[in-house]
Write an enzyme that holds these catalytic residues in place. Structure first.
Site, PDB file in Angstrom:
ATOM      1  N   GLU A 122    -130.809  -4.297 -30.813  1.00 22.40           N
ATOM      2  CA  GLU A 122    -130.445  -4.087 -29.421  1.00 22.40           C
ATOM      3  C   GLU A 122    -129.257  -3.130 -29.393  1.00 22.40           C
ATOM      4  O   GLU A 122    -128.338  -3.292 -30.196  1.00 22.40           O
ATOM      5  CB  GLU A 122    -130.041  -5.391 -28.734  1.00 22.40           C
ATOM      6  CG  GLU A 122    -129.874  -5.208 -27.237  1.00 22.40           C
ATOM      7  CD  GLU A 122    -129.506  -6.495 -26.482  1.00 22.40           C
ATOM      8  OE1 GLU A 122    -129.389  -7.562 -27.125  1.00 22.40           O
ATOM      9  OE2 GLU A 122    -129.344  -6.408 -25.277  1.00 22.40           O
ATOM     10  N   GLY A 254    -120.645 -10.024 -31.001  1.00 19.78           N
ATOM     11  CA  GLY A 254    -120.485 -11.418 -31.400  1.00 19.78           C
ATOM     12  C   GLY A 254    -121.735 -11.933 -32.091  1.00 19.78           C
ATOM     13  O   GLY A 254    -121.653 -12.475 -33.199  1.00 19.78           O
ATOM     14  N   ALA A 255    -122.880 -11.752 -31.433  1.00 22.61           N
ATOM     15  CA  ALA A 255    -124.118 -12.268 -32.001  1.00 22.61           C
ATOM     16  C   ALA A 255    -125.313 -11.690 -31.271  1.00 22.61           C
ATOM     17  O   ALA A 255    -125.160 -11.088 -30.212  1.00 22.61           O
ATOM     18  CB  ALA A 255    -124.154 -13.791 -31.894  1.00 22.61           C
ATOM     19  N   MET A 256    -126.494 -11.906 -31.859  1.00 24.15           N
ATOM     20  CA  MET A 256    -127.712 -11.286 -31.333  1.00 24.15           C
ATOM     21  C   MET A 256    -128.886 -12.255 -31.386  1.00 24.15           C
ATOM     22  O   MET A 256    -129.110 -12.901 -32.411  1.00 24.15           O
ATOM     23  CB  MET A 256    -127.999 -10.020 -32.153  1.00 24.15           C
ATOM     24  CG  MET A 256    -129.267  -9.305 -31.758  1.00 24.15           C
ATOM     25  SD  MET A 256    -129.178  -8.678 -30.053  1.00 24.15           S
ATOM     26  CE  MET A 256    -130.914  -8.713 -29.633  1.00 24.15           C
ATOM     27  N   GLU A 257    -129.631 -12.279 -30.279  1.00 16.94           N
ATOM     28  CA  GLU A 257    -130.665 -13.298 -30.048  1.00 16.94           C
ATOM     29  C   GLU A 257    -132.050 -12.973 -30.591  1.00 16.94           C
ATOM     30  O   GLU A 257    -133.048 -13.479 -30.057  1.00 16.94           O
ATOM     31  CB  GLU A 257    -130.772 -13.534 -28.541  1.00 16.94           C
ATOM     32  CG  GLU A 257    -131.398 -12.374 -27.725  1.00 16.94           C
ATOM     33  CD  GLU A 257    -130.403 -11.381 -27.131  1.00 16.94           C
ATOM     34  OE1 GLU A 257    -129.287 -11.246 -27.689  1.00 16.94           O
ATOM     35  OE2 GLU A 257    -130.741 -10.732 -26.131  1.00 16.94           O
ATOM     36  N   ASN A 258    -132.177 -12.179 -31.647  1.00 12.20           N
ATOM     37  CA  ASN A 258    -133.494 -11.850 -32.208  1.00 12.20           C
ATOM     38  C   ASN A 258    -134.391 -13.091 -32.266  1.00 12.20           C
ATOM     39  O   ASN A 258    -133.949 -14.164 -32.665  1.00 12.20           O
ATOM     40  CB  ASN A 258    -133.339 -11.311 -33.634  1.00 12.20           C
ATOM     41  CG  ASN A 258    -132.196 -10.351 -33.755  1.00 12.20           C
ATOM     42  OD1 ASN A 258    -132.178  -9.319 -33.107  1.00 12.20           O
ATOM     43  ND2 ASN A 258    -131.200 -10.722 -34.551  1.00 12.20           N
ATOM     44  N   HIS A 290    -125.403 -19.522 -26.133  1.00 14.46           N
ATOM     45  CA  HIS A 290    -125.806 -18.299 -25.439  1.00 14.46           C
ATOM     46  C   HIS A 290    -127.014 -17.651 -26.120  1.00 14.46           C
ATOM     47  O   HIS A 290    -128.022 -17.371 -25.468  1.00 14.46           O
ATOM     48  CB  HIS A 290    -124.621 -17.334 -25.410  1.00 14.46           C
ATOM     49  CG  HIS A 290    -124.919 -16.021 -24.768  1.00 14.46           C
ATOM     50  ND1 HIS A 290    -124.587 -15.744 -23.464  1.00 14.46           N
ATOM     51  CD2 HIS A 290    -125.522 -14.896 -25.248  1.00 14.46           C
ATOM     52  CE1 HIS A 290    -124.972 -14.509 -23.168  1.00 14.46           C
ATOM     53  NE2 HIS A 290    -125.529 -13.973 -24.235  1.00 14.46           N
ATOM     54  N   GLU A 291    -126.925 -17.443 -27.400  1.00 15.16           N
ATOM     55  CA  GLU A 291    -128.030 -16.766 -28.101  1.00 15.16           C
ATOM     56  C   GLU A 291    -129.276 -17.646 -28.105  1.00 15.16           C
ATOM     57  O   GLU A 291    -130.393 -17.150 -27.958  1.00 15.16           O
ATOM     58  CB  GLU A 291    -127.620 -16.378 -29.525  1.00 15.16           C
ATOM     59  CG  GLU A 291    -126.341 -15.550 -29.652  1.00 15.16           C
ATOM     60  CD  GLU A 291    -126.270 -14.327 -28.750  1.00 15.16           C
ATOM     61  OE1 GLU A 291    -127.315 -13.837 -28.299  1.00 15.16           O
ATOM     62  OE2 GLU A 291    -125.131 -13.859 -28.473  1.00 15.16           O
ATOM     63  N   HIS A 294    -131.062 -17.438 -24.798  1.00 13.68           N
ATOM     64  CA  HIS A 294    -131.828 -16.195 -24.622  1.00 13.68           C
ATOM     65  C   HIS A 294    -133.295 -16.370 -25.019  1.00 13.68           C
ATOM     66  O   HIS A 294    -134.132 -15.563 -24.625  1.00 13.68           O
ATOM     67  CB  HIS A 294    -131.240 -15.086 -25.494  1.00 13.68           C
ATOM     68  CG  HIS A 294    -130.187 -14.246 -24.831  1.00 13.68           C
ATOM     69  ND1 HIS A 294    -130.318 -13.743 -23.556  1.00 13.68           N
ATOM     70  CD2 HIS A 294    -128.997 -13.776 -25.292  1.00 13.68           C
ATOM     71  CE1 HIS A 294    -129.242 -13.002 -23.264  1.00 13.68           C
ATOM     72  NE2 HIS A 294    -128.424 -13.014 -24.300  1.00 13.68           N
TER      73      HIS A 294
HETATM   74  N1  BES Z   1    -127.651  -9.442 -26.665  1.00 14.82           N
HETATM   75  C1  BES Z   1    -126.262  -9.588 -26.919  1.00 14.82           C
HETATM   76  C2  BES Z   1    -125.790  -8.867 -28.153  1.00 14.82           C
HETATM   77  C3  BES Z   1    -125.737  -7.358 -28.060  1.00 14.82           C
HETATM   78  C4  BES Z   1    -124.915  -6.747 -27.185  1.00 14.82           C
HETATM   79  C5  BES Z   1    -126.449  -6.582 -28.885  1.00 14.82           C
HETATM   80  C6  BES Z   1    -124.838  -5.365 -27.148  1.00 14.82           C
HETATM   81  C7  BES Z   1    -126.397  -5.216 -28.826  1.00 14.82           C
HETATM   82  C8  BES Z   1    -125.576  -4.594 -27.968  1.00 14.82           C
HETATM   83  C9  BES Z   1    -125.889 -11.050 -27.080  1.00 14.82           C
HETATM   84  O1  BES Z   1    -126.732 -11.946 -26.461  1.00 14.82           O
HETATM   85  C10 BES Z   1    -124.544 -11.222 -26.436  1.00 14.82           C
HETATM   86  O2  BES Z   1    -124.451 -11.096 -25.257  1.00 14.82           O
HETATM   87  N2  BES Z   1    -123.517 -11.496 -27.236  1.00 14.82           N
HETATM   88  C11 BES Z   1    -122.166 -11.592 -26.792  1.00 14.82           C
HETATM   89  C12 BES Z   1    -121.656 -12.996 -26.808  1.00 14.82           C
HETATM   90  C13 BES Z   1    -122.056 -13.830 -25.639  1.00 14.82           C
HETATM   91  C14 BES Z   1    -121.520 -15.232 -25.779  1.00 14.82           C
HETATM   92  C15 BES Z   1    -121.635 -13.268 -24.309  1.00 14.82           C
HETATM   93  C16 BES Z   1    -121.344 -10.785 -27.770  1.00 14.82           C
HETATM   94  O3  BES Z   1    -121.872 -10.396 -28.799  1.00 14.82           O
HETATM   95  O4  BES Z   1    -120.188 -10.530 -27.475  1.00 14.82           O
HETATM   96 ZN    ZN Z   2    -126.465 -12.201 -24.412  1.00 18.23          ZN
END
Ligand code: BES
Ligand code: ZN
Length: 847
Positions: A122, A254-258, A290-291, A294
Site C-alpha cells: 500500500e 506503524g503497520a499494514m493490514e495485508n 486497527h489492522e 481492516h
Molecule cells: N493501511 C495503513 C498502513 C499504510 C499507510 C500503508 C500508508 C501504506 C501507506 C494501516 O492500516 C494504518 O493505518 N496504520 C497506521 C496505524 C493505525 C493505528 C492508524 C500507521 O501505520 O500509522
Molecule cells: Zn488503517
C-alpha cells in the site's frame, strides 16, 4: 527512478480498468539482489469499461520475458509501466521480472530488513514487484509459490503445501494488489489459537526475529481481544484458517493490514514490561485492533480508488477508538483523541496542507495518509453515529457489509446505506467529506422569562481547496447545569444545519449554565466564553470537565505570553480540587494536569492576530508548571506515594492510570527537589514506564548524565529501547541546545539513519520540540533540512511525511520565516528530489 515531472491525478477522472483479473499466480525465486518474480494472470475484457488500453504498472523492474497465451510478446516499456496489444477475449498474461530487494531502501515493494524479506504494497508498491494493474478496484484471488532457503516462507491466505525450500499459499478472497504480502526469513512463531463465533478454528502466529520471543505475549492477547470484539460489536467473523502477524524493524508506517498476513513495524507490536511503556502497550493494542479490523473495513470491502482512502481508514480508526474505549476508559480515550486531533488535524486545516477528508486531487498518494483523512475521517463517522443513533448506525453498517462485501467502494456507497436504512437525506452532511477547514462555532446566550436560548453561528475559514465553504451539519451534544451544579437538563443533541440557528429551552426557573459540545461531538472550534471554573467543578460530562481545565490553562498561558500575567489562581484552585478528588480515575486526573502543546499556543496566538514567540511560549509554560508545583505542593508526595503500584506489572488501564498520576506528581516534585525522588525511582524501576519517566525528569533537571549512561549500557542491544534513548534526549533538551543535542546524536555509532524509527526518534523529536526547532538562529530548521535532503533519495516516503514540520511557517516572525523559506528553497532545489518530497515542499511553500 520515477518521472520527476509532477502529474496531478483527479477524482473526477476516474474510469474503470479495461480488464478484469480472474486469477493471479505468482512464483518468487528469492535472492537478495536478484529475486525473480514469475506471474501468470488471467485477464478478461471488462464489459463496464470503454477504454481498453492494456497498461500494467511496473517500476524498477527488469522484464526478462512476457507472453500472451503462451506466445512471446514485446511490450513497450516506460518508467511507469508497460503497454501491449492484447486480444479482445479472455487471455493469459505471463511474465518474468527481476528485482533487487537488497537495494530497495525506500521500504516499498519487496525489500530486506534485518536479514529477512518483507513487502509493503500500500498504496502503490506492488508495481515494484511485478507488472500489474496496481489499483484498488482490480481485485483477484492470488496463489503464491515462494522458493527460497529461508525456514519461514509466508504469504496471504491459507497454506496449501510446503516442503524444504518452498511453500505455496492461496488466498480465496479477491483482493487488490495493495493487500499482497510476502515474508521470508529466519523467524520464530509465537503461536495462538482462536475459535470464531461459528466454531471455525483459526491458527494465529506472531512471527519475530530470534531474541524477540519474550515480547510477543501481549500482542497475541490483543489480537484475540480484537477478534472477540469485532464479533460482538460488529458481528464480523474472521474468514481464513490462519492469521499471521510479522514484526519488522524497518518500516515506514506503524503497520499494514495485508490479507491474513499483517506486517508490523516492530515498535507497533513488540512489548514487554521492561522495554515498553504503558503508552506503548496501549498503542500496540490499538494498532493490532486497527489492522485486524481492516479485514472487513478495507479488505472484504475495499476502496474504488485512493481518493476514497477515508472509507477504510476513517472507519477503521473509528472502530479502533471504540475498541480502546471499551477495553480501557472511554473518557480518557476521548480526551487523548481530541488532543491528537487538535495537535495534528487542526494544524493541517489551518495551513497550506489543508485538504478535505476525501481529497479531489493529488500528485503522490503516500502524502495523503494524513490526520485529516484518518482522524477527521473518524470524527465524521462518530458524528454520523451521533446523528442517527447507535441502533441505526449498527443497522446501516450491517447493510454496508451485506450490500458491498467483495466490492471496491466509494464514500457515496457508504452514505447511501445510511440514507437507505434511516430514510434521512445526508446530502448536506456529505460536505464533511468535500470541504477542508475546521468550522468555528460561535455561541450566544439569552435568558428571558423562563426560556433559555442558545444561538449558534458557524463559519469555516476558506482554504486553497475550499475557497467558499458552505454551512455543515454539526451535531452539538449539550446539557444545562443549575447554579448548584445539579443537572437542569441532561445531554441532548442539537442538529445545526444553518449558518445561524437558535435553540430554546423553556421552563428554566433560573438561568442555567450550558455545557456545550459534550464529548467533543463535532470537530469544530467552539467560540464561547463559558464559565469554565464552574464547569471544571461541576460538569457531569467528563470530557467537558477536562475541556474547562484546558480552557482555563490556555487562557492563563495566553495572558502570560501576551501581558506577562501571573498564572490564573481560579485555574490553579480548580485544578487542585480535581487532582485531590480520589473518586476520580487517576488517569483522568493526570490528564487534567496536562497543558496545551506549545505549538497549539502558537496556533492560537496566530489565529488571534499575534505573532507567536516560541521562547516566550516556552517560558510561559515553564512558569505555569512551576505554579502547578506550588499550588499542588502539599499533595505531591502523598499522591506520589499513594499511586505507586505494588502488584506485578500489568499494562491495564487501572495500573497505567496510577503510574500516569504518580509520574505527573514526580514531574512536579522534581522541580522542587532537583531530582532526588526521580533518581530513586530510576534506580528502583522494574518497568520501562517508571524508568523512562524518571530519566526524562532527571534530564529536565540537568541531572540526567549518569542515568543516561546507565540506560545506554543497559539497553544498547535493544533497538526499540534505544529509540527512546535517542528521542528523549532531544525532547528534554533546553531550547537552545535541542539542535546541538540532535546533531551529537546523529554522530552516535548507533544512529542508523536509514532506519525510519531511529531517524524519526531523533529528527522527528527535534521537529516536535517547539522552542528548540524554532530556535532563533535557525539551527533547528537547517539541521532538519540537511537530513531530509540526505534521506530523500533513500526513502522518499518518510522524508515527505517529515516535511510537514515546516507547514506552520507562516505563523512566525519575519526572521524565522526567512530562515525557513531558505531551507524550503534549498530542499526544493535539490537535484533529483522525489515526487513525494517535491509535492510536500511545493504545497508548503505556496502558503
Ligand atoms: N493501511 C495503513 C498502513 C499504510 C499507510 C500503508 C500508508 C501504506 C501507506 C494501516 O492500516 C494504518 O493505518 N496504520 C497506521 C496505524 C493505525 C493505528 C492508524 C500507521 O501505520 O500509522
Ligand atoms: Zn488503517
Amino acid at each position: 527512478m520515477r518521472d520527476a515531472a509532477p502529474q496531478t491525478i483527479y477524482l473526477k477522472d476516474y474510469t474503470p480498468f479495461g480488464f478484469t483479473v480472474e486469477e493471479v499466480h505468482l512464483t518468487f525465486d528469492l535472492a537478495p539482489s536478484a529475486t525473480r518474480v514469475t506471474s501468470r494472470i488471467k485477464f478478461a475484457p471488462n464489459p463496464d469499461a470503454t477504454d481498453k488500453t492494456f497498461f500494467l504498472h511496473g517500476e524498477e523492474l527488469t522484464l526478462r520475458w512476457a507472453k500472451i497465451d503462451g506466445e512471446t510478446v514485446e511490450p513497450s516499456i516506460t518508467a511507469e509501466g508497460l503497454t501491449c496489444d492484447v486480444p479482445n477475449i479472455p487471455f493469459v498474461w505471463e511474465s518474468e521480472v527481476q528485482i533487487d530487494p537488497a537495494g530497495n531502501t525506500a521500504l516499498e515493494g519487496l525489500y530486506r530488513s534485518s536479514g529477512m524479506y518483507c513487502t509493503q504494497c500500500e498504496a502503490e508498491g506492488f508495481r515494484k514487484i511485478t507488472y500489474y494493474p496496481d489499483r484498488p478496484d482490480v481485485m483477484s484471488t492470488f496463489t503464491v509459490r515462494i522458493n527460497g532457503p529461508e525456514p519461514v516462507l509466508l504469504s496471504n491466505g491459507n497454506p496449501v503445501a510446503s516442503g524444504k525450500g518452498w511453500a505455496e499459499w492461496h488466498d480465496p478472497w479477491p483482493k487488490p494488489a495493495y493487500l499482497f504480502a510476502l515474508v521470508a526469513g529466519e523467524l520464530i512463531a509465537h503461536p495462538g489459537k482462536f475459535t470464531t463465533m461459528n466454531g471455525r478454528k483459526v491458527e494465529l502466529n506472531l512471527y519475530v526475529r530470534p531474541g524477540d520471543e519474550h515480547k510477543c505475549a501481549f500482542g497475541m492477547q490483543a489480537l484475540k481481544a480484537s477478534m472477540v470484539w469485532d464479533e460482538k460489536v460488529y458481528g464480523r467473523e474472521y474468514d481464513l484458517d490462519i492469521f499471521n502477524i510479522v514484526a519488522v524493524d524497518d518500516f515506514n508506517m506503524g503497520a499494514m493490514e495485508n490479507k491474513g498476513l499483517n506486517v508490523f513495524n516492530s515498535s507497533a507490536v513488540l512489548a514487554s514490561p521492561e522495554t515498553s511503556t504503558d503508552q506503548n502497550f496501549e498503542r500496540i493494542e490499538a494498532i493490532i485492533a486497527h489492522e485486524y479490523f481492516h479485514n472487513w473495513t478495507g479488505n472484504r470491502i475495499t476502496c474504488r480508488d485512493w481518493f476514497q482512502l477515508c472509507l477504510k481508514e476513517g472507519l477503521t480508526v473509528y472502530r479502533d477508538s471504540q475498541f480502546t474505549s471499551d477495553m480501557r476508559s472511554a473518557p480518557v480515550k476521548r480526551i487523548s483523541d481530541v488532543i491528537d486531533l487538535r495537535g495534528r488535524q487542526f494544524t493541517e486545516d489551518q495551513g497550506p496542507l489543508a485538504h478535505p477528508v476525501r481529497p479531489e486531487s493529488f500528485q503522490e498518494i503516500n502524502n495523503f495518509y494524513t490526520a485529516t483523512v484518518y482522524e477527521k475521517g473518524a470524527e465524521v463517522i462518530g458524528m454520523l453515529r451521533t446523528l442517527v443513533g447507535a441502533d441505526a448506525y449498527s443497522k446501516a453498517v450491517d447493510l454496508y457489509f451485506d450490500r458491498h462485501d467483495g466490492q471496491a467502494c466509494t464514500i457515496e456507497d457508504w452514505i447511501q446505506v445510511f440514507e437507505d436504512s434511516t430514510g434521512r437525506d445526508l446530502g448536506q452532511f456529505k460536505r464533511w467529506y468535500s470541504q477542508a477547514g475546521t468550522p468555528h462555532l460561535k455561541v450566544a446566550e439569552s435568558y428571558e422569562g423562563d426560556t433559555y436560548t442558545l444561538t449558534f453561528t458557524q463559519h469555516t475559514p476558506p482554504s486553497a481547496t475550499t475557497p467558499d465553504p458552505k454551512p455543515q451539519v454539526i451535531p452539538v451534544a449539550m446539557g444545562l447545569l443549575a447554579a448548584d451544579g445539579s443537572e437542569a437538563m441532561g445531554t441532548q443533541v442539537l442538529e445545526i444545519t444553518k449558518e445561524t440557528q437558535s435553540f430554546s429551552f423553556p421552563g428554566q426557573p433560573a438561568r442555567p449554565v450550558p455545557s456545550i459540545l459534550r464529548g467533543f461531538s463535532a470537530p469544530v472550534v467552539l467560540d464561547h466564553s463559558a464559565d469554565h471554573a464552574f464547569l471544571l467543578a461541576h460538569d457531569t460530562d467528563p470530557f467537558n470537565r477536562w475541556e474547562s481545565a484546558r480552557a482555563l490553562a490556555k487562557g492563563s498561558l495566553m495572558a502570560t505570553i501576551r501581558q506577562g500575567k501571573a498564572p490564573d489562581s481560579a485555574y490553579l484552585g480548580g485544578l487542585t480540587k480535581v487532582v485531590a478528588d480520589d473518586r476520580l480515575d487517576p488517569a483522568y486526573r493526570a490528564l487534567m494536569i496536562g497543558l496545551p502543546a506549545q505549538s497549539e499556543l502558537a496556533a492560537s496566538l496566530h489565529a488571534e492576530g499575534d505573532v507567536p514567540d516560541p521562547d516566550a511560549i516556552h517560558l510561559a509554560v515553564d512558569a505555569m508548571r512551576e505554579a502547578q508545583a506550588e499550588a499542588l505542593q502539599d499533595m505531591l508526595h502523598p499522591l506520589y506515594d499513594a499511586h505507586q503500584v505494588t502488584q506485578d506489572y500489568a499494562p491495564d488501564a487501572a495500573q497505567s492510570g496510577k503510574r500516569a498520576l504518580g509520574n505527573a506528581m514526580l514531574a512536579l516534585i522534581t522541580r522542587r527537589d532537583g531530582g532526588a525522588v526521580a533518581q530513586a525511582q530510576y534506580d528502583a524501576a522494574t518497568n520501562m514506564t517508571q524508568q523512562l519517566a524518571a530519566l526524562g525528569f532527571l534530564i529536565g533537571a540537568e541531572q540526567g548524565d549518569a542515568a543516561l549512561g546507565a540506560f545506554e549500557a543497559q539497553w544498547k542491544d535493544d533497538r526499540l529501547v534505544m529509540d527512546k534513548w535517542f528521542g528523549l534526549q532531544v525532547m528534554k533538551a533546553k531550547p537552545d541546545d535541542a539542535a546541538d543535542t540532535a546533531t551529537a546524536l546523529t554522530r552516535h555509532h548507533d544512529f542508523n539513519w536509514k532506519n525510519p524509527n531511529r531517524f524519526r526518534a531523533t529528527l522527528g523529536a527535534l521537529a516536535m520540540h517547539h522552542a528548540g526547532f524554532h530556535a532563533k538562529d535557525g539551527s533547528g530548521y537547517a539541521l532538519l533540512a540537511d537530513w531530509l535532503i540526505k534521506l530523500d533519495p533513500v526513502n522518499p516516503q518518510t522524508t515527505a511525511r517529515m516535511c510537514s514540520a515546516f507547514q506552520t511557517w507562516r505563523r512566525y516572525d519575519a526572521i524565522r520565516q526567512t530562515l525557513i523559506k531558505a531551507q524550503l528553497e534549498r530542499i526544493a532545489n535539490t537535484p533529483g528530489l522525489s515526487r513525494d518530497t517535491a509535492e510536500m515542499i511545493g504545497r508548503i511553500r505556496e502558503a
